[in-house]
Design an enzyme around this catalytic site. Sequence first.
Site, short mmCIF file in Angstrom:
data_model
loop_
_atom_site.label_atom_id
_atom_site.label_comp_id
_atom_site.label_asym_id
_atom_site.label_seq_id
_atom_site.Cartn_x
_atom_site.Cartn_y
_atom_site.Cartn_z
N GLY A 1 0.85 -1.19 0.00
CA GLY A 1 0.00 0.00 0.00
C GLY A 1 0.88 1.23 0.00
O GLY A 1 2.03 1.20 -0.45
N ARG A 2 0.35 2.30 0.56
CA ARG A 2 1.08 3.58 0.52
C ARG A 2 2.43 3.47 1.23
O ARG A 2 3.45 3.95 0.72
CB ARG A 2 0.27 4.67 1.20
CG ARG A 2 -1.12 4.90 0.65
CD ARG A 2 -1.82 5.89 1.58
NE ARG A 2 -3.20 6.07 1.28
CZ ARG A 2 -4.19 5.30 1.77
NH1 ARG A 2 -3.91 4.26 2.55
NH2 ARG A 2 -5.45 5.55 1.46
N ILE A 3 2.43 2.86 2.43
CA ILE A 3 3.67 2.81 3.21
C ILE A 3 4.67 1.86 2.53
O ILE A 3 5.85 2.19 2.41
CB ILE A 3 3.40 2.41 4.67
CG1 ILE A 3 2.49 3.45 5.33
CG2 ILE A 3 4.70 2.28 5.47
CD1 ILE A 3 1.95 3.08 6.71
N ARG B 1 -1.85 -8.69 -2.33
CA ARG B 1 -3.01 -9.35 -2.96
C ARG B 1 -3.18 -8.87 -4.39
O ARG B 1 -3.40 -9.64 -5.31
CB ARG B 1 -4.27 -9.03 -2.17
CG ARG B 1 -4.68 -10.12 -1.24
CD ARG B 1 -5.92 -9.75 -0.53
NE ARG B 1 -5.85 -8.32 -0.13
CZ ARG B 1 -6.69 -7.75 0.71
NH1 ARG B 1 -7.68 -8.43 1.21
NH2 ARG B 1 -6.57 -6.49 1.05
N ILE C 1 6.62 -3.37 10.87
CA ILE C 1 6.10 -2.06 11.28
C ILE C 1 4.57 -2.04 11.11
O ILE C 1 3.97 -0.97 11.08
CB ILE C 1 6.74 -0.89 10.48
CG1 ILE C 1 6.61 -1.11 8.97
CG2 ILE C 1 8.18 -0.68 10.89
CD1 ILE C 1 6.97 0.13 8.14
N ALA C 2 3.97 -3.24 10.98
CA ALA C 2 2.52 -3.27 10.72
C ALA C 2 1.75 -3.58 12.01
O ALA C 2 1.34 -2.65 12.72
CB ALA C 2 2.24 -4.29 9.63
N ARG C 3 1.55 -4.84 12.32
CA ARG C 3 0.88 -5.25 13.56
C ARG C 3 1.52 -6.53 14.07
O ARG C 3 1.88 -7.42 13.29
CB ARG C 3 -0.62 -5.50 13.32
CG ARG C 3 -1.46 -4.24 13.10
CD ARG C 3 -1.55 -3.35 14.35
NE ARG C 3 -2.37 -2.18 14.16
CZ ARG C 3 -1.92 -0.97 13.79
NH1 ARG C 3 -0.63 -0.77 13.57
NH2 ARG C 3 -2.76 0.04 13.66
N GLU D 1 0.69 -6.18 22.71
CA GLU D 1 1.37 -4.99 23.25
C GLU D 1 0.40 -4.18 24.13
O GLU D 1 -0.80 -4.19 23.86
CB GLU D 1 1.92 -4.13 22.10
CG GLU D 1 0.86 -3.58 21.18
CD GLU D 1 1.43 -2.84 19.96
OE1 GLU D 1 2.32 -3.37 19.29
OE2 GLU D 1 0.92 -1.73 19.71
N HIS E 1 6.09 0.69 19.29
CA HIS E 1 5.03 1.15 18.36
C HIS E 1 5.14 2.67 18.11
O HIS E 1 4.20 3.42 18.40
CB HIS E 1 3.64 0.78 18.90
CG HIS E 1 2.60 0.71 17.83
ND1 HIS E 1 1.56 -0.17 17.85
CD2 HIS E 1 2.44 1.44 16.69
CE1 HIS E 1 0.79 0.01 16.78
NE2 HIS E 1 1.32 0.99 16.06
N ILE E 2 6.29 3.07 17.57
CA ILE E 2 6.53 4.51 17.38
C ILE E 2 6.82 4.87 15.92
O ILE E 2 7.33 5.95 15.64
CB ILE E 2 7.70 5.01 18.27
CG1 ILE E 2 8.97 4.18 18.02
CG2 ILE E 2 7.31 4.99 19.73
CD1 ILE E 2 10.23 4.82 18.59
C1 DGY Z 1 -1.21 3.26 12.58
O1 DGY Z 1 -1.45 4.38 12.15
O2 DGY Z 1 -1.88 2.28 12.29
C2 DGY Z 1 -0.11 3.17 13.55
O3 DGY Z 1 0.25 1.87 13.82
C3 DGY Z 1 -0.55 3.90 14.79
O4 DGY Z 1 0.48 4.36 15.48
#
Ligand code: DGY
Length: 328
Positions: free
Chosen positions: A157-159, A180, A239-241, A270, A288-289
């Site tokens: 996606g964007r990130i 996908r 960096i997702a979940r 977390e 989570h920063i």
């Molecule tokens: C998001 O924007 O989903 C980040 O994980 C929140 O900090």
Amino acid sequence: MNTKPKIYIPRPNFPQVIERLQSHFEVIHNQADEVVLHEHYVAKAAQSDGMLTTGSDLINEALLKACGSLKICANMAVGFNNFDLEGMTRAGVLATNTPDVLTQTTADFGFALLMACARRMVESEHFLRDQQWKQWRFDLLAGHDVHGSTLGIIGMGRIGQAVAKRASKGFDMKVIYHNRTQLPAATESALEATWVELADLLAQSDHVMLVLPYSAQSHHMIGARELAMMKPGAHLINIARGGLIDEDALVDALQSGHLGGFALDVFEGEPKINPRLLTLKRVVLTPHIASSTIQTRLKMSNLAADNLIEFFAHRKAITPLNPQVLEP
Ligand code: DGY
């Protein structure tokens, strides 16, 4: 008497955004940074017409049942796995998130984690602070090159695309990705990124980065099997979940010597951390920063506030997730 809608903000937020909201709403907030007990959270939500939530504030079936007056939850996050979106839609509660404003900042941090992990920066700092540095050695804390290596991005996606741009343009990396849907050819060629099957991505990448949404379908998508498919010595960055990875399998893959290292900004459950993670050296762990710069968090907060203001003023939203709720 014309009463203002009530907005509940369960966690501390920018004072200027709270002030802005106070000029439109009656605001119940928690600037004292108290950890809110679940029953208090539900009780305050139940008195509210809208909420400014974060990715850690659950909006589930039980909460929706208890909160008959709730009309909108504006998440200060792009991810929204804390929302039961279908349940919200059924209950007529609008959900909004904060896309775009955090893309570049989050991609910067993903890249920082990749660099820190591949070049063993955190481990090196601990080594130095622990006064273990006795002399120059040819292989002292030797890491893996980032430039010219292969980056596999899962979720484009964007990130993911912003990470790909940094990798191909800035670091001359070969970028492969799995998503996908395949990107249009023109976007792929601008990013110099190639779509591959997940198995090929795992087998070919020196560094794998997770940038995809978390859902029941993607739960533990990286488990023992997928880790075993990764290149020996490779790095994994998330960096997702946290729920995307089976953390115990990840620790096993590092301890067996198969993985070169990993960097996690997000964790399953977390802020509680799997204690096994804390015993490892060749890892980078951050709370989570990824989107946390003052500039970006302020934009996220203001966008969440804009959604609340727009909704109560005009029954519209800037970034709705379930716009069908707004249909007459
Ligand atoms: C998001 O924007 O989903 C980040 O994980 C929140 O900090």
